[in-house]
Design an enzyme around this catalytic site. Sequence first.
Site, PDB file in Angstrom:
ATOM      1  N   THR A 114       0.809  -1.216   0.000  1.00 47.06           N
ATOM      2  CA  THR A 114       0.000   0.000   0.000  1.00 47.06           C
ATOM      3  C   THR A 114       0.844   1.270   0.000  1.00 47.06           C
ATOM      4  O   THR A 114       2.031   1.258   0.304  1.00 47.06           O
ATOM      5  CB  THR A 114      -0.937   0.026   1.228  1.00 47.06           C
ATOM      6  OG1 THR A 114      -0.150   0.069   2.416  1.00 47.06           O
ATOM      7  CG2 THR A 114      -1.842  -1.195   1.243  1.00 47.06           C
ATOM      8  N   ASP A 115       0.165   2.362  -0.309  1.00 47.77           N
ATOM      9  CA  ASP A 115       0.802   3.678  -0.230  1.00 47.77           C
ATOM     10  C   ASP A 115       0.447   4.310   1.119  1.00 47.77           C
ATOM     11  O   ASP A 115      -0.116   3.652   1.999  1.00 47.77           O
ATOM     12  CB  ASP A 115       0.391   4.559  -1.416  1.00 47.77           C
ATOM     13  CG  ASP A 115      -1.099   4.847  -1.477  1.00 47.77           C
ATOM     14  OD1 ASP A 115      -1.814   4.643  -0.459  1.00 47.77           O
ATOM     15  OD2 ASP A 115      -1.573   5.292  -2.532  1.00 47.77           O
ATOM     16  N   ALA A 116       0.733   5.566   1.291  1.00 51.82           N
ATOM     17  CA  ALA A 116       0.522   6.248   2.569  1.00 51.82           C
ATOM     18  C   ALA A 116      -0.949   6.309   2.983  1.00 51.82           C
ATOM     19  O   ALA A 116      -1.251   6.482   4.161  1.00 51.82           O
ATOM     20  CB  ALA A 116       1.099   7.665   2.505  1.00 51.82           C
ATOM     21  N   THR A 117      -1.852   6.131   2.035  1.00 45.98           N
ATOM     22  CA  THR A 117      -3.286   6.193   2.350  1.00 45.98           C
ATOM     23  C   THR A 117      -3.886   4.823   2.663  1.00 45.98           C
ATOM     24  O   THR A 117      -5.075   4.716   2.917  1.00 45.98           O
ATOM     25  CB  THR A 117      -4.068   6.834   1.187  1.00 45.98           C
ATOM     26  OG1 THR A 117      -4.003   5.972   0.045  1.00 45.98           O
ATOM     27  CG2 THR A 117      -3.534   8.208   0.839  1.00 45.98           C
TER      28      THR A 117
END
Length: 135
Positions: free
Chosen positions: A19-22
Amino acid sequence: MSDVPTPFHIGVRVYYEDTDATGVVYHANYLRYFERARTEWLEAQGLGHQSLADAYGIVFTLADLSIRFRRPARLDDRLSVSAAVAERTRARVVFEQEITRDGALLIQGQFTVACVKVADFRPCRLPEALIKESR
């Protein structure tokens, strides 16, 4: 009997590293999920990438792809990734693939893989074990 091939499915869990930061799956990681499904499909045919290279001197290379993003996958989701042969010629296979979560379509893709010789990456025929009548 239906003319549409039954898709092959694998399960994938979304990990933090995907995943990314979100908390949403980073777009490039969907390609990894699709690749895993195609690899497992190949194994289900009684073949594997290394055995094809060893026995026939061939590998598969991605020749074309198209992806449509509909909804994001998120951290800890349990996904189903499908692979179905849409078209097969003497030297390539076109896969229609989907990623779903609880039956909801998230991502659709079409992937063309070409059969090439290990020695020079020139196109070559699929092994007989993978040549079947297209539906």
